[in-house]
Design a protein around this motif. Sequence first.
Motif, short mmCIF file in Angstrom:
data_model
loop_
_atom_site.label_atom_id
_atom_site.label_comp_id
_atom_site.label_asym_id
_atom_site.label_seq_id
_atom_site.Cartn_x
_atom_site.Cartn_y
_atom_site.Cartn_z
N PRO A 214 17.50 20.92 -15.78
CA PRO A 214 18.64 20.44 -16.55
C PRO A 214 18.54 20.62 -18.07
O PRO A 214 19.42 21.17 -18.66
CB PRO A 214 18.74 18.97 -16.16
N SER B 91 16.53 22.28 -20.70
CA SER B 91 15.52 23.13 -21.29
C SER B 91 16.22 24.35 -21.84
O SER B 91 17.22 24.80 -21.31
CB SER B 91 14.48 23.50 -20.24
N TYR C 207 32.76 17.08 -16.26
CA TYR C 207 33.00 16.64 -17.64
C TYR C 207 34.23 15.73 -17.70
O TYR C 207 34.26 14.75 -18.43
CB TYR C 207 33.20 17.84 -18.56
N TRP D 99 23.58 12.42 -30.70
CA TRP D 99 24.87 12.09 -31.31
C TRP D 99 25.19 10.63 -31.06
O TRP D 99 25.72 9.95 -31.93
CB TRP D 99 25.97 12.95 -30.70
N SER E 283 23.23 8.47 -33.33
CA SER E 283 23.69 8.49 -34.71
C SER E 283 24.87 7.55 -34.91
O SER E 283 25.24 7.24 -36.03
CB SER E 283 24.10 9.91 -35.10
N ARG F 150 14.86 13.82 -33.25
CA ARG F 150 15.91 14.03 -34.24
C ARG F 150 16.89 12.87 -34.24
O ARG F 150 17.39 12.45 -35.27
CB ARG F 150 16.63 15.34 -33.94
N ALA G 82 32.36 19.18 -36.02
CA ALA G 82 31.40 18.21 -35.50
C ALA G 82 31.74 17.82 -34.08
O ALA G 82 30.86 17.73 -33.21
CB ALA G 82 31.37 16.97 -36.40
N LEU H 50 30.69 20.72 -31.90
CA LEU H 50 29.24 20.81 -31.69
C LEU H 50 28.76 19.70 -30.77
O LEU H 50 27.81 19.87 -30.01
CB LEU H 50 28.50 20.72 -33.03
N ARG H 51 29.43 18.54 -30.84
CA ARG H 51 29.03 17.43 -29.98
C ARG H 51 29.31 17.76 -28.52
O ARG H 51 28.53 17.45 -27.64
CB ARG H 51 29.80 16.19 -30.42
N ASN I 134 28.61 21.89 -24.91
CA ASN I 134 28.38 22.37 -23.54
C ASN I 134 29.68 22.45 -22.75
O ASN I 134 29.79 23.25 -21.83
CB ASN I 134 27.38 21.47 -22.83
N GLU I 135 30.66 21.64 -23.10
CA GLU I 135 31.95 21.75 -22.44
C GLU I 135 32.66 23.02 -22.88
O GLU I 135 33.40 23.62 -22.12
CB GLU I 135 32.83 20.55 -22.78
N PRO J 122 21.14 27.63 -18.71
CA PRO J 122 20.71 26.30 -19.14
C PRO J 122 21.63 25.75 -20.23
O PRO J 122 22.25 26.53 -20.95
CB PRO J 122 19.30 26.54 -19.68
N PRO J 123 21.75 24.41 -20.33
CA PRO J 123 22.64 23.84 -21.33
C PRO J 123 22.22 24.24 -22.74
O PRO J 123 21.05 24.50 -23.00
CB PRO J 123 22.52 22.33 -21.13
N ASP K 136 21.36 23.75 -26.55
CA ASP K 136 20.80 22.71 -27.41
C ASP K 136 20.78 23.27 -28.82
O ASP K 136 20.01 24.17 -29.11
CB ASP K 136 19.39 22.36 -26.93
N GLN L 149 19.99 21.63 -31.45
CA GLN L 149 18.99 20.89 -32.22
C GLN L 149 19.61 20.21 -33.43
O GLN L 149 19.16 20.41 -34.56
CB GLN L 149 17.87 21.83 -32.66
N PHE L 150 20.63 19.44 -33.16
CA PHE L 150 21.32 18.76 -34.25
C PHE L 150 20.48 17.58 -34.73
O PHE L 150 20.01 16.77 -33.95
CB PHE L 150 22.68 18.27 -33.77
N ASN L 151 20.31 17.49 -36.04
CA ASN L 151 19.62 16.38 -36.68
C ASN L 151 20.66 15.49 -37.33
O ASN L 151 21.19 15.86 -38.37
CB ASN L 151 18.68 16.89 -37.77
N PRO L 152 20.99 14.34 -36.77
CA PRO L 152 22.07 13.54 -37.35
C PRO L 152 21.60 12.68 -38.51
O PRO L 152 21.82 11.49 -38.52
CB PRO L 152 22.53 12.69 -36.17
N SER L 153 20.95 13.28 -39.49
CA SER L 153 20.36 12.46 -40.55
C SER L 153 21.27 12.25 -41.75
O SER L 153 20.93 11.49 -42.64
CB SER L 153 19.06 13.10 -41.04
N GLU M 172 28.08 9.42 -40.07
CA GLU M 172 28.24 10.07 -38.77
C GLU M 172 28.56 11.54 -38.95
O GLU M 172 29.12 11.94 -39.97
CB GLU M 172 29.40 9.42 -38.00
N ASN M 173 28.23 12.31 -37.93
CA ASN M 173 28.61 13.72 -37.86
C ASN M 173 28.04 14.58 -38.97
O ASN M 173 28.52 15.67 -39.21
CB ASN M 173 30.14 13.89 -37.87
#
Lengths: 260, 500
Positions: A22, A24, A59, A160, A163, A186, B147, B150-151, B154-155, B163-164, B166, B168-172, B228-229
């Motif tokens: 799922p 990776s 979804y 998300w 956050s 993250r 935003a 990107l959230r 996958n849809e 594979p889904p 990723d 690698q979002f950093n919500p900082s 956010e975002n």
Amino acid sequence: MAAPRALQECRAFPRLLGARRPYSSAPCPDPLKGGILRYLCNRFYDIEYLVGWCAKLRYRNLRRKNAYYGYTKEIYGDNVAAAYFVLSNRGRVRFQGQETWFCVDWRGKYSSDFLQLRDVPVVAIDLSGSVLNYNGLDNLVKLTALRSLDLSRCPHVDDWTLSRLHVFKDSLEELSLAGCPQVTERGLACLHQLEHLRRLDLSHLPSVPTPGLIQILVEEMLPQCEVVGLAPDSGAQTSRDGREEPGVPSGARRAGEIPA
Amino acid sequence: MIRAGRLCRGLGRPRPLPLPAGGSAPRSRQLRTGLPQRRDLFRDLEKEVVKFQKKLKESLPGSDWDPLGTTKGLPPERADVVIVGGGVMGWSVAYWLKALEPRRDALRVVVIEKDPMYSQASTVLSAGGIRQQFSLPENIQMSLYSAFFLRTINEHLGVVNEPPIDIQFNPSGYLFLASENGAAVLEENVHIQRAEGAEVCLLSPAQLKKKYPWINTNDVAVASYGLENEGWFDPWSLLTAFRRKAMSMGVFQCFGEVTSFTISSREIMMPEGELTFSRINYVRVHMPNSLEYQPVECSLVVNAAGPWSQKLAEMAGVGIGPPDTQEGIKLPVEPRKRYIFVWHCPDGPGLDCPMLVDTTQAYFRREGTGGNYLGGLSPPEEEEPDIQDLEVDHNFFQEKIWPHLAHRVPVFKSLKVKSAWAGYYDYNTFDQNAVLGPHPLVENMLFITGFSGHGLQLSPAAGRAVAELILKGKFMTINMEKFSFNRFVSGEQVLERNII
């Protein structure tokens, strides 16, 4: 010669059916291990279309389960709407001044007594194992008195979602993210907003690559908070007041442990 | 092929005479006096093949199918939309065209990228930030939409049995600092951002010091922090996700360089004078490392070439007319070189470090968890570095960036630069904002360029806007009329108000 070969293929068959990887980013090393659906998808457009359609349905279902309870909110207010949302997702909820939790029974039924508690704020929510995602938090963001939130084993809680937890920064004292497969370091970085956090459960996070280092960094970031479960040797940890605590308390924790 | 050859030979050669009965008699002499006329197959092979190919093609009009096969990687001969530039913008437009088309395979889309390694592409050399802290409502809306995209990536971009994704979002979050002079502008911007629905909070110096003890708040009047975002993500993941999805939906990818356009033009009398309207009919695509080229017949060209979009526009006749006419207005997008430095500082800010934009416009962010940081600074207009290559000027860090960093974050007084790279911005010299939409004179060229450094984060929304413009004829989701090419004609600037 032929019989052992056939046997071997038989053995491989369940593997073909079941294998799914799922979360990776690496591509599947062996295409045969990707599952029989993948094999069929690569050859038939119809199957590919059907699989795509199923994913879309999944979804859509997830969106439906995390829908915004605006109607309830309009009539009963934020707290009741949040409680209703939590209960319909098979979670538990506790209002201020109450000893008992509102729970669902094994059939998913629950009493509607909580509708009476219009002006009582919700202080604790247990959504462990539910399908909550970012959109589902729409129902919870108005709870300004929420002290305890349990999101353990939620497969759709991701960075998300984390956050967005900053809305509870003035009240949240206890948070559990144990066993969330999509949570990474993250997302943990933005928990620094939660200034009143006293206890943070981070055990069994498979997507965090270096748990020991992340534990140190999270403790540094939240100095007054007790971080449980990230380090590999945290089978049983001693908390600050010397009490022995189990490393994975999230699922089995009862109401009495949570400060009211 | 062999069969065809045999056929030729059979036709060309006279049939041998039947042998007389008996069989043992010697072969009779031929009755002709001339040399036997034998057609050498190999002498004419090439011509025959070409003839044969032509014949087959004529029998299947309107199809690209070629029984003999051609060079691999050639673009198709006909396409509805040719997108020049295979960066994140180009692929985003390609994806949205396919996602919004009225029925499956209604459009034939080709994406042409000149650099298969993406070694100079702005997309992959950027810092990858996303923020809502703009001052133009359009930019804020685009960023909010991106935003959201990107959230739920996958849809949108999930491919069956892959594979889904990723990213690698950093919500900082982004932390903007403003000095005494910029405080009013910053507060005004935050009001606009909140009105558009962005979650931004203002921090006083005392709050800032409490939240981030490692910041020196001496000359800071106010700060704004995106809750956010906002944050940063991996640009390469987003690019490959767009590309993979678009290709799975039937977009053609082609590595080659567009060298010229075939244009037909006509002159029309308008109230303001005679104007030359033109149309691009063919795009000529040169294959890399070869002399081969292919003209692609198309009805629309999308200029997503980023830093090189001015050059591409000039090929279509934009900005090569006399200087004070409409034909003479250039696309004001230039390549500008920007450095990004990575440094190591073991005692630096911890996990809570946001993307910090200083009062001096220097910025940095955390990179991973190992005490590495990444940052840069836009040089002033008169000190722009040479854009011929992507060499890094290390003195720039020592002289320009480091003093600001060490002033703002005192622990950065001791740091070690680990690596650095440079990338191109598609810098809009007119007003540092995007150019979206068609050209007024070259009717079928659409621009999606000039984002001046924040193209990556706006790419999902901008791609959708251009796709809507192509398919529906107008903007449906976010109205971006403001960013049209016409503003260069009227001279009206669309400026972001920056904090000083």
